[in-house]
Design a protein around this motif. Structure first.
Motif, PDB file in Angstrom:
ATOM      1  N   ARG A  88       0.852  -1.186   0.000  1.00 44.22           N
ATOM      2  CA  ARG A  88       0.000   0.000   0.000  1.00 44.22           C
ATOM      3  C   ARG A  88       0.889   1.237   0.000  1.00 44.22           C
ATOM      4  N   TYR A  90      -0.491   4.577  -0.471  1.00 47.87           N
ATOM      5  CA  TYR A  90      -1.301   5.775  -0.281  1.00 47.87           C
ATOM      6  C   TYR A  90      -1.858   5.784   1.141  1.00 47.87           C
ATOM      7  N   LYS A  91      -2.216   6.975   1.602  1.00 44.85           N
ATOM      8  CA  LYS A  91      -2.763   7.122   2.946  1.00 44.85           C
ATOM      9  C   LYS A  91      -4.288   7.029   2.961  1.00 44.85           C
ATOM     10  N   SER A  92      -4.921   7.602   1.944  1.00 48.35           N
ATOM     11  CA  SER A  92      -6.386   7.603   1.941  1.00 48.35           C
ATOM     12  C   SER A  92      -6.914   7.608   0.513  1.00 48.35           C
ATOM     13  N   ALA A  93      -8.144   7.138   0.365  1.00 46.81           N
ATOM     14  CA  ALA A  93      -8.825   7.135  -0.933  1.00 46.81           C
ATOM     15  C   ALA A  93     -10.046   8.039  -0.837  1.00 46.81           C
ATOM     16  N   GLY A  94     -10.410   8.652  -1.949  1.00 41.78           N
ATOM     17  CA  GLY A  94     -11.552   9.548  -1.961  1.00 41.78           C
ATOM     18  C   GLY A  94     -12.105   9.712  -3.360  1.00 41.78           C
ATOM     19  N   LEU A 116      -6.480   8.782  -4.980  1.00 42.33           N
ATOM     20  CA  LEU A 116      -5.637   8.220  -3.922  1.00 42.33           C
ATOM     21  C   LEU A 116      -4.664   9.310  -3.503  1.00 42.33           C
ATOM     22  N   ASP A 117      -4.789   9.782  -2.265  1.00 39.96           N
ATOM     23  CA  ASP A 117      -4.001  10.932  -1.786  1.00 39.96           C
ATOM     24  C   ASP A 117      -4.175  12.128  -2.719  1.00 39.96           C
ATOM     25  N   ALA A 141     -13.942   3.507  -3.590  1.00 42.22           N
ATOM     26  CA  ALA A 141     -12.934   4.155  -2.737  1.00 42.22           C
ATOM     27  C   ALA A 141     -12.785   3.413  -1.413  1.00 42.22           C
ATOM     28  N   LEU A 142     -13.908   2.902  -0.898  1.00 40.13           N
ATOM     29  CA  LEU A 142     -13.871   2.140   0.350  1.00 40.13           C
ATOM     30  C   LEU A 142     -13.061   0.853   0.175  1.00 40.13           C
ATOM     31  N   ASP A 145      -9.644   1.914   0.573  1.00 40.70           N
ATOM     32  CA  ASP A 145      -9.350   2.434   1.909  1.00 40.70           C
ATOM     33  C   ASP A 145      -9.159   1.326   2.939  1.00 40.70           C
TER      34      ASP A 145
END
Length: 336
Positions: A88, A90-94, A116-117, A141-142, A145
């Motif tokens: 992994r 990336y820190k977060s997905a959105g 992603l980030d 996105a979840l 994540d």
């Protein structure tokens, strides 16, 4: 020009030359040129070290710039390994709002881009990951994540369906091949191949498969042929034509979902019944596993082992059907 530069270097105070090695190097270079000596013999080691250090700093600065530019670029999903060994990164997905043309009307409408980030995401075919509705985008996105240390593509069924629709079924030849394959499957469709014995299995197949065949016959205006001799069974060409027309009327996104259920269950008719709302997910699972469940009830279940088992097969089929149904449910009407 050389004489002028040599003059500047020669008139520079020695204190300044000691503090600025580049000036000392310049003075030595021009002095060596006037005396016709090799330049590398005249440049002090401290000056050369300064020049090399300047080059190194310049290279490092360029590398940092490239890293910063890369951070702003889209993330390619093609770099993810199917075996789940990719770390992994990336820190977060959105998701972010965007716009795209409606596949049916061509009108500009809202769309959502997976990030992603805060970086866009590109599919394995290098197309931007644009989703037709916010709910589907958030669900995908979840999936990103909840990944842990490694990214496991086989735990991301909605992402797989979306990339299939964007990369594969958007190509006319691939879409045509998918429709043709599902139509051909009607000649060996699971629910049209019936057992002749024992009586309780024959009765079970009729109770689960009979209503679906009856619905298909009424819906497509042509009777579905059932037989125990699958090598010699052929469906009416009118039925094949009607099913093909039904499939061709669907969007790429819906075709991806129908194809997944048809492949998982071995039945195009059962898959179509599911997406027409005739059969629910649990009912589709029970119909697809009717014969296998009969064998389990009679002889017992083979649990998970090195080569798999009944429980693994059931879990896999359940997840495929559930993912396709959820994917289809989240689609807006324009992409049905």
């Amino acid at each position: 020009l050389k004489r002028g530069m040599a003059g500047i270097a020669s008139r520079a105070p020695m204190g300044l030359l000691r503090r600025v090695p580049a000036l000392a190097a310049a003075r030595s270079i021009f002095a060596a040129a006037a005396a016709k000596r090799p330049v590398h013999d005249a440049v002090p080691s401290r000056g050369m070290a300064y020049i090399k250090g300047a080059k190194r700093n310049s290279t490092e600065a360029k590398m940092e710039e490239k890293k910063e530019e890369k951070k702003k670029q889209d993330v390619p999903l093609g770099m993810l390994k199917a075996d789940g060994s990719s770390k992994r990164f990336y820190k977060s997905a959105g998701v972010t709002e965007s716009e795209q043309n409606c596949p049916r009307t061509g009108a500009l409408q809202k769309a959502w881009v997976l990030t992603l980030d805060d970086r866009g995401v590109r599919t394995p075919s290098n197309k931007q990951m644009v989703l037709p509705c916010k709910n589907l985008a958030m669900a995908i996105a979840l999936e990103f994540d909840v990944q842990d240390l490694n990214i496991l593509p086989y735990t991301m069924p909605l992402t797989t369906l979306a990339t299939t629709a964007i990369d594969q079924l958007s190509r006319a030849e691939v879409r045509k091949s998918a429709v043709t394959t599902m139509v051909k499957q009607l000649s060996t469709d699971l629910i049209t191949l019936r057992s002749t014995e024992p009586d309780d299995l024959v009765e079970k197949e009729q109770s689960l498969w009979g209503p679906i065949c009856a619905w298909a016959s009424a819906n497509y205006g042509c009777e579905v042929v059932t037989s125990s001799e699958w090598l010699s069974m052929e469906q009416n060409p009118l039925l094949l034509k009607a099913v093909a027309a039904d499939l061709e009327s669907r969007s790429d996104w819906t075709i991806a979902a129908i194809d997944q259920v048809a492949g998982a269950t071995g039945s195009t008719l059962l898959s179509l019944a599911v997406f027409h709302g005739v059969v629910a997910g649990p009912g589709a699972l029970a119909a697809a596993r009717a014969v296998e469940q009969y064998q389990i009830d009679r002889w017992g279940k083979v649990e998970a082992c090195g080569m798999g088992g009944h429980d693994i097969d059931e879990a896999d089929m359940r997840s495929r059907i559930a993912a396709a149904l959820l994917f289809h449910r989240l689609l807006p009407q324009s992409h049905i």
